[in-house]
Write an enzyme that holds these catalytic residues in place. Structure first.
Site, PDB file in Angstrom:
ATOM      1  N   GLY A   1      -8.637  44.814  61.487  1.00  0.00           N
ATOM      2  CA  GLY A   1      -7.995  45.996  60.786  1.00  0.00           C
ATOM      3  C   GLY A   1      -6.441  45.865  60.893  1.00  0.00           C
TER       4      GLY A   1
ATOM      5  N   LEU B   1     -10.950  47.478  56.565  1.00  0.00           N
ATOM      6  CA  LEU B   1     -11.793  48.661  55.490  1.00  0.00           C
ATOM      7  C   LEU B   1     -11.960  48.687  54.565  1.00  0.00           C
ATOM      8  CD1 LEU B   1     -15.145  48.949  55.834  1.00  0.00           C
ATOM      9  CD2 LEU B   1     -14.797  50.772  57.079  1.00  0.00           C
TER      10      LEU B   1
ATOM     11  N   ASN C   1     -16.073  44.832  56.632  1.00  0.00           N
ATOM     12  CA  ASN C   1     -16.067  45.578  58.307  1.00  0.00           C
ATOM     13  C   ASN C   1     -16.428  44.249  59.222  1.00  0.00           C
ATOM     14  OD1 ASN C   1     -16.570  46.660  60.479  1.00  0.00           O
ATOM     15  ND2 ASN C   1     -17.819  48.838  58.980  1.00  0.00           N
TER      16      ASN C   1
ATOM     17  N   ASP D   1      -8.054  51.689  66.009  1.00  0.00           N
ATOM     18  CA  ASP D   1      -8.797  53.822  66.025  1.00  0.00           C
ATOM     19  C   ASP D   1      -8.880  53.510  67.527  1.00  0.00           C
ATOM     20  OD1 ASP D   1      -9.964  55.921  66.701  1.00  0.00           O
ATOM     21  OD2 ASP D   1     -10.161  55.525  63.970  1.00  0.00           O
TER      22      ASP D   1
ATOM     23  N   THR E   1       4.001  45.615  63.536  1.00  0.00           N
ATOM     24  CA  THR E   1       3.508  46.660  62.124  1.00  0.00           C
ATOM     25  C   THR E   1       3.753  47.401  61.858  1.00  0.00           C
ATOM     26  OG1 THR E   1       2.041  47.213  64.291  1.00  0.00           O
ATOM     27  CG2 THR E   1       1.570  45.290  63.855  1.00  0.00           C
TER      28      THR E   1
ATOM     29  N   GLU F   1       2.437  50.727  62.475  1.00  0.00           N
ATOM     30  CA  GLU F   1       1.967  50.958  63.876  1.00  0.00           C
ATOM     31  C   GLU F   1       2.932  50.921  65.119  1.00  0.00           C
ATOM     32  OE1 GLU F   1       0.628  49.519  62.557  1.00  0.00           O
ATOM     33  OE2 GLU F   1      -1.624  50.743  61.621  1.00  0.00           O
TER      34      GLU F   1
END
EC number: 2.1.1.33
Length: 252
Positions: free
Chosen positions: A73, A97, A129, A152, A227, A229
């Site tokens: 991810g 993904l 995936n 997530d 990152t 995030e």
């Protein structure tokens, strides 16, 4: 560079792709069926397509070189880019993904290779995936590091089966990690942080790193800073929750 200057998806000043042209939903459903090529087995992964500088037309020069780091991810590739220069002789791959995000990372790597000759040759990305196809890409004990940064949270209990850290998936990660290999996780969601730590604590093939080991590991320092995030959490003065564990040999 002339091509990039005429292409609005690339920045004229840096030569790098602009994220706004590659935006996608923050998360995808990992249980849905997606259509993209998947190797039948790790032996069908052609590393020469991902890392051409490390391979000759007949294979890797000086021995067989395999991917050792996987960023699961990988998002927009911030961690991969940082790791690439920190471990320049280690092959690493991002697994993502979302198709637009994967394309952004691919273009980012190619642009960095062009503007920094000899660098970033050890990093690549693949759209896949990882919750379904990890064993298709990596052999038993192949990896030395796996990263799961800001996954997530899937807040609803019925969706916990979609979480990328789970007892079942840890079995697969233990299979592809070498003994002594390390799994890195971080989130800004406390409940998810507790979940991931609990899954790792209760798995017989993982043990937590000591504080001294965490301090000495240069990859740990990147978890909250490399990152998009992580940088967002830092700007908002938020809190993060890490779990870093070592793959151990099964007890007899």
């Amino acid at each position: 560079m002339l091509e990039n200057e005429a292409n609005p998806t690339f920045s004229k000043s840096t030569g790098l792709p602009r994220k706004r042209f590659y935006r996608a939903r923050a998360h995808s459903n990992p249980l849905s069926d997606s259509h993209f090529p998947v190797p039948i087995s790790p032996s069908h992964v052609d590393c020469s397509l991902h890392y051409p500088q490390f391979f000759s037309s007949s294979g890797e020069v000086g021995g067989i070189k395999k991917v050792q780091f996987a960023d699961v991810g990988c998002g927009f590739g911030g961690l991969l880019i940082s790791l690439s220069t920190l471990f320049p002789q280690t092959l690493m791959i991002g697994m993502e993904l979302r198709d637009k995000v994967t394309e952004y990372v691919r273009e980012r790597i190619l642009a960095l290779r062009t503007t920094n000759p000899g660098q970033y040759q050890n990093v690549s990305v693949v759209r896949t995936n990882s919750m379904k196809y990890i064993p298709n890409y990596f052999e038993k004990g192949q990896l030395t590091k796996m990263f799961f940064l800001f996954p997530d949270p899937h807040f609803k209990e019925k969706n916990h089966r979609r979480r990328v850290i789970s007892p079942h998936l840890l079995d697969e990660y233990a299979y592809v990690l070498e003994v002594g290999g390390i799994i890195y996780t971080i989130t800004d969601v406390e409940e998810l942080g507790d979940w991931m730590k609990s899954c790792l604590d209760n798995h017989p093939m993982f043990e937590a790193l000591t504080e001294e080991e965490l301090e000495a590991d240069p990859a740990v320092k990147l978890l909250s800073t490399a990152t998009e995030e992580g940088q967002k959490v830092a700007r908002n003065e938020g809190q993060t929750f890490q779990a870093v564990y070592r793959r151990i040999a099964p007890s007899l």
